[in-house]
Motif scaffolding. Structure first.
Motif, PDB file in Angstrom:
ATOM      1  N   ASP A  59      40.266  27.877  55.601  1.00  0.00           N
ATOM      2  CA  ASP A  59      40.336  29.250  55.106  1.00  0.00           C
ATOM      3  C   ASP A  59      41.719  29.557  54.509  1.00  0.00           C
ATOM      4  O   ASP A  59      41.816  30.173  53.448  1.00  0.00           O
ATOM      5  CB  ASP A  59      40.013  30.236  56.234  1.00  0.00           C
ATOM      6  N   GLU A  76      35.248  38.765  45.843  1.00  0.00           N
ATOM      7  CA  GLU A  76      35.246  38.666  47.296  1.00  0.00           C
ATOM      8  C   GLU A  76      34.672  39.931  47.924  1.00  0.00           C
ATOM      9  O   GLU A  76      34.406  39.981  49.112  1.00  0.00           O
ATOM     10  CB  GLU A  76      36.693  38.466  47.792  1.00  0.00           C
ATOM     11  N   SER A  90      34.062  40.588  52.156  1.00  0.00           N
ATOM     12  CA  SER A  90      35.136  41.351  52.788  1.00  0.00           C
ATOM     13  C   SER A  90      36.122  41.703  51.697  1.00  0.00           C
ATOM     14  O   SER A  90      36.750  40.828  51.126  1.00  0.00           O
ATOM     15  CB  SER A  90      35.809  40.525  53.866  1.00  0.00           C
ATOM     16  N   LEU A  99      39.016  42.332  49.310  1.00  0.00           N
ATOM     17  CA  LEU A  99      40.445  42.053  49.251  1.00  0.00           C
ATOM     18  C   LEU A  99      41.134  43.250  48.616  1.00  0.00           C
ATOM     19  O   LEU A  99      40.547  43.951  47.801  1.00  0.00           O
ATOM     20  CB  LEU A  99      40.702  40.800  48.418  1.00  0.00           C
ATOM     21  N   ASP A 100      42.378  43.452  48.981  1.00  0.00           N
ATOM     22  CA  ASP A 100      43.148  44.552  48.429  1.00  0.00           C
ATOM     23  C   ASP A 100      43.655  44.134  47.047  1.00  0.00           C
ATOM     24  O   ASP A 100      44.487  43.231  46.949  1.00  0.00           O
ATOM     25  CB  ASP A 100      44.321  44.863  49.362  1.00  0.00           C
ATOM     26  N   GLU A 121      46.719  39.696  56.344  1.00  0.00           N
ATOM     27  CA  GLU A 121      45.410  40.340  56.521  1.00  0.00           C
ATOM     28  C   GLU A 121      44.459  39.945  55.394  1.00  0.00           C
ATOM     29  O   GLU A 121      43.265  39.761  55.615  1.00  0.00           O
ATOM     30  CB  GLU A 121      45.574  41.869  56.566  1.00  0.00           C
ATOM     31  N   GLN A 122      45.023  39.815  54.187  1.00  0.00           N
ATOM     32  CA  GLN A 122      44.181  39.387  53.067  1.00  0.00           C
ATOM     33  C   GLN A 122      43.690  37.963  53.286  1.00  0.00           C
ATOM     34  O   GLN A 122      42.538  37.639  53.045  1.00  0.00           O
ATOM     35  CB  GLN A 122      44.974  39.470  51.751  1.00  0.00           C
ATOM     36  N   ASP A 165      43.121  36.481  56.016  1.00  0.00           N
ATOM     37  CA  ASP A 165      42.105  36.390  57.059  1.00  0.00           C
ATOM     38  C   ASP A 165      40.745  36.912  56.606  1.00  0.00           C
ATOM     39  O   ASP A 165      39.755  36.793  57.327  1.00  0.00           O
ATOM     40  CB  ASP A 165      42.589  37.159  58.298  1.00  0.00           C
ATOM     41  N   LYS A 166      40.696  37.515  55.410  1.00  0.00           N
ATOM     42  CA  LYS A 166      39.408  38.008  54.899  1.00  0.00           C
ATOM     43  C   LYS A 166      38.649  36.940  54.121  1.00  0.00           C
ATOM     44  O   LYS A 166      37.483  37.122  53.796  1.00  0.00           O
ATOM     45  CB  LYS A 166      39.650  39.204  53.962  1.00  0.00           C
ATOM     46  N   VAL A 167      39.334  35.847  53.773  1.00  0.00           N
ATOM     47  CA  VAL A 167      38.711  34.811  52.941  1.00  0.00           C
ATOM     48  C   VAL A 167      38.241  33.656  53.821  1.00  0.00           C
ATOM     49  O   VAL A 167      39.001  33.149  54.642  1.00  0.00           O
ATOM     50  CB  VAL A 167      39.717  34.303  51.881  1.00  0.00           C
ATOM     51  N   HIS A 168      36.987  33.291  53.644  1.00  0.00           N
ATOM     52  CA  HIS A 168      36.426  32.211  54.462  1.00  0.00           C
ATOM     53  C   HIS A 168      35.712  31.207  53.568  1.00  0.00           C
ATOM     54  O   HIS A 168      34.952  31.582  52.675  1.00  0.00           O
ATOM     55  CB  HIS A 168      35.451  32.781  55.488  1.00  0.00           C
TER      56      HIS A 168
END
Lengths: 175, 206
Positions: free
Chosen positions: A22, A101, A105, A107-108, B12-13, B15-18
């Motif tokens: 990841d 994405e 979830s 992304l900012d 934090e960004q 940890d959002k990508v998998h």
């Protein structure tokens, strides 16, 4: 004995893959901007790592090897296709990455844009230090620069990110 | 927003990508990578067996166009080119504008019978250096003061037993530099400081 050897190698690699896939994907995404392209580059880089696992596993930072292999492949692809495809601007890259994405979830987009706009060396240091969690000395070793240079690039990168994020965040609050 | 908040926001960004690719899929693709590495040799063998079969060889080359730029005699990557010659020597050229993967170069050198240790951000050397390095490496210019060179010719047959070549690659502000020296595998020291000049018993590529 041969089956034991192969099994052990796969176990080691599988553990490494689970722990780093990841972070490697995000590190490459920050640099190439396209989720699908990043995924393909990272998958190929991990496949190459598996194919050369005996040497890659002895690398001081195998995850950094994977990211570097993926980004080298990205440069190679870009050179092959540059006469056919023009690259989008960094801001648009970030927007596309965020949009792609979003379903899973979000992304900012501001942070992604700020990351993609960093100068290359600062982005490399951010990739190693913040995204792959390498310490200063290991980052210096991987990038071939001094530890003090790593600290300086990281400090500048964080300052740039902060200055890029604050106005936009303040605008959000005031609107 | 302080430094810690910036770092937290970036992580934090992350940890959002998998990645949803399974390890089995990666290993399967890895097997394809290995097979792809073996293909050029097979193509050459087929071409030789066909004697005057130029047409056959060209046909296969077209089918295998996506294979890496490597033949029996040449390994070409973005970072380096290694050409093996009929007399057993090999010419190595390093692209200073591309990050070097040490494992790839080390494997390529091993293919040509060149015992080597390739490191990034670290350079190892022996003091005293093993004798005969000028027979192992040759390049344009004077061995006494070669300056950075673009390519080096390596003769693995001239490498004394118990020695190997040390390649130390450093990414500098103006591109990469790679220092090369012959070392005694039982006695050498390493430094993470990039050499500013070619080693006294070796050469600098860059």
């Amino acid at each position: 004995m041969r089956y034991v050897h192969v099994g052990t190698r796969q176990l080691d690699f599988a553990e490494f893959y689970r722990e780093s896939k990841d972070a490697c994907l995000f590190a490459v995404l920050v640099n190439v901007g396209d989720r699908d392209v990043a995924q393909d580059l990272v998958d190929e880089a991990f496949a190459r790592a598996w194919a050369s696992w005996r040497s890659v596993s002895r690398h001081p930072a195998p995850a950094a090897w994977v990211v570097r292999a993926a980004l080298n492949a990205s440069i190679s692809r870009w050179r092959r296709r540059r006469r056919e495809v023009s690259l989008p601007e960094p801001g648009r890259i970030a927007d596309r990455a965020a949009g792609q994405e979003a379903a899973a979830s979000p992304l900012d987009p501001q942070i992604m844009a700020a990351l993609t706009r960093l100068p290359a060396r600062q982005r490399q240091v951010v990739t190693m230090r913040l995204l792959l969690d390498l310490d200063t000395s290991r980052t210096a070793e991987v990038l071939g620069i001094s530890p003090s240079a790593v600290k300086a690039h990281l400090a500048r990168a964080i300052a740039t990110l902060r200055s890029g994020l604050i106005p936009e965040r303040q605008q959000e609050k005031s609107s | 927003m302080n430094d810690d908040e910036v770092i937290t926001a970036v992580r934090e960004q992350r940890d959002k990508v998998h990645s949803h690719t399974s390890v089995d899929q990666i290993i399967s693709r890895g097997r394809t990578v290995r097979a792809r590495r073996r293909i050029p040799g097979a193509v050459t063998a087929l071409a030789v067996a066909a004697a005057a079969g130029t047409a056959l060889a060209l046909g296969l080359t077209g089918v295998l166009g996506a294979a890496p730029a490597r033949s029996t005699d040449t390994i070409r990557t973005m970072a380096f080119t290694l050409v093996k010659h009929a007399n057993g020597t090999a010419t190595l050229t390093i692209n200073r504008n591309v990050l070097l993967e040490p494992g790839t170069l080390q494997s390529a050198l091993a293919r040509d019978g060149i015992r080597a240790m390739v490191t990034v951000g670290r350079f190892c050397s022996s003091d005293p250096a093993p004798a005969g390095w000028t027979k192992v490496m040759s390049f344009p210019g004077s061995p006494a003061d070669p300056g950075p060179v673009r390519a080096v010719v390596i003769n693995p047959a001239a490498m004394p037993a118990g020695t190997e070549l040390s390649f130390g690659n450093f990414q500098l502000a103006n591109g990469a530099q790679t220092s090369v020296a012959l070392i005694d595998t039982r006695s050498y020291t390493c430094t993470s400081t990039a050499p500013t000049a070619p080693p006294p018993d070796g050469v600098m590529i860059g």
